[in-house]
Design an enzyme around this catalytic site. Structure first.
Site, PDB file in Angstrom:
ATOM      1  N   HIS A  86     -10.093  20.422  22.091  1.00 17.47           N
ATOM      2  CA  HIS A  86     -11.582  19.668  21.825  1.00 17.47           C
ATOM      3  C   HIS A  86     -12.663  20.856  21.907  1.00 17.47           C
ATOM      4  O   HIS A  86     -13.006  21.222  23.279  1.00 17.47           O
ATOM      5  CB  HIS A  86     -11.792  18.559  22.746  1.00 17.47           C
ATOM      6  CG  HIS A  86     -13.014  17.958  22.260  1.00 17.47           C
ATOM      7  ND1 HIS A  86     -13.553  16.890  23.421  1.00 17.47           N
ATOM      8  CD2 HIS A  86     -13.914  17.795  21.482  1.00 17.47           C
ATOM      9  CE1 HIS A  86     -14.625  16.381  22.749  1.00 17.47           C
ATOM     10  NE2 HIS A  86     -15.076  17.154  21.587  1.00 17.47           N
TER      11      HIS A  86
ATOM     12  N   SER B  26     -12.896  13.956  18.614  1.00 20.02           N
ATOM     13  CA  SER B  26     -13.907  13.989  19.798  1.00 20.02           C
ATOM     14  C   SER B  26     -13.458  12.632  20.597  1.00 20.02           C
ATOM     15  O   SER B  26     -13.824  12.538  21.744  1.00 20.02           O
ATOM     16  CB  SER B  26     -15.396  13.780  19.243  1.00 20.02           C
ATOM     17  OG  SER B  26     -15.679  14.566  18.216  1.00 20.02           O
TER      18      SER B  26
END
Ligand SMILES: NC(=O)c1ccc[n+]([C@@H]2O[C@H](COP(=O)([O-])OP(=O)(O)OC[C@H]3O[C@@H](n4cnc5c(N)ncnc54)[C@H](O)[C@@H]3O)[C@@H](O)[C@H]2O)c1
Length: 289
Positions: free
Chosen positions: A145, A124
């Site tokens: 992601h 993240s």
């Protein structure tokens, strides 16, 4: 050079937690064979329980046929042995958000898979370049992601490290799109697009509550009705997990300075063990834990 999408049929997922189980599920639903790896069998079993729940909900909603759900489930193989990823054509890492753990995983992975296998990380906030530097082939390391919950969210952020090559970036986009996702691209700068903007927004919502600007319900209502987002900052922070928000905020604070300083009340909640929805209480109380 990494192999192209038409030679990808077997996908490795490292980490069977919230994100890894979701990534395994969407890859299997899209027709890929998946090897899902965690460090202990209990974590692998938990990952399969989440996948079963999620597939069951899709079937109940009529979004997926029962036989398609069964077929997807059968395409996923669980393991605790990284060596079982040896035949994978593409690997996505989704282990805990810890640079040392991720670097160890990439170091080990590189030894196990072929030299033209794309190595994606679901981090993240951590630097793709620093993760990639644990390998001797940083050109094939890319940020993939996924958003939480993976089967529900439409987007995947592709993050380009200092050494990531164009063919690796292209494959990352093509793979995510083949899973039914839309993609966008970010340079390897702290928080990329999403968390760089989301984390201060969440922290400002928490500060606004702490400073008495409005009740928590009105802060959430105001942002939903006023800016057309589906969740306000306090409910979204509870949903993500206050410990996760704090950890991401601390990483960004370290990299980008004081404008990313975590809200005092966020830290106090985490210290008190109120982690949001998953612990039964955060800014709100949840009956189902
Ligand atoms: N949860 C979110 O909302 C979210 C959203 C986007 C990205 N991410 C990122 O995805 C990654 C995973 O997050 P999560 O929420 O799924 O975490 P999680 O804690 O639910 O799962 C992590 C899993 O990794 C396993 N693990 C640890 N070391 C391992 C190793 N060496 N090999 C294999 N498995 C290992 C753990 O046992 C655990 O099951 C993190 O980098 C996180 O920042 C999380």
């Amino acid at each position: 050079m990494v192999r192209t999408l038409d030679s990808v049929s077997r996908v490795g997922v490292v980490g069977a937690g919230t994100m890894g189980s979701g990534i395994a599920q969407v890859a299997a639903t899209a027709g890929y064979d998946v090897v899902l790896r965690d460090v202990e069998q209990g974590y692998v079993d938990d990952g399969f329980d989440s996948i079963d729940d999620s597939l069951g909900r899709l079937v109940d909603r009529g979004a997926l046929g029962e036989s398609d759900a069964d077929a997807a489930r059968e395409r996923i193989e669980g393991t605790t042995d990284l060596a079982d990823l040896a035949d994978c054509d593409l690997v996505v890492e989704a282990v805990v958000e810890d640079m040392d753990v991720k670097r160890d995983v990439f170091d080990e992975l590189e030894e196990r898979v072929d030299g033209d296998v794309l190595l994606g990380t679901n981090t993240s906030t951590l630097s793709i370049t620093r993760i990639a530097n644990a390998t001797r082939s940083p050109e094939r390391v890319v940020g993939l992601h996924f958003m939480n919950p993976v089967p529900v969210m439409d987007g995947v952020e592709v993050v380009v490290g200092e050494k990531t090559t164009d063919d690796a970036v292209d494959l990352a986009h093509a793979f995510a799109e083949d899973l039914g996702k839309e993609t966008w691209e970010a340079d390897d700068k702290p928080g990329f697009v999403t968390n760089r903007i989301l984390m201060p927004w969440l922290n400002e919502g928490i500060r606004a509550f702490d400073e008495g600007v409005a009740t928590k319900a009105d802060i959430d209502r105001g942002m939903k009705l006023g800016t057309n987002v589906p969740m306000g900052p306090l409910e979204l922070a509870d949903h993500i997990g206050l410990d996760v928000v704090l950890h991401a905020s601390e990483t960004l604070h370290e990299e980008l300075g004081d404008r990313y300083k975590p809200a005092y009340l966020l830290r106090r909640k985490v210290d008190a063990g109120d982690l949001g929805k998953k612990s039964g209480e955060g800014f709100y109380v949840y009956d189902d834990g």
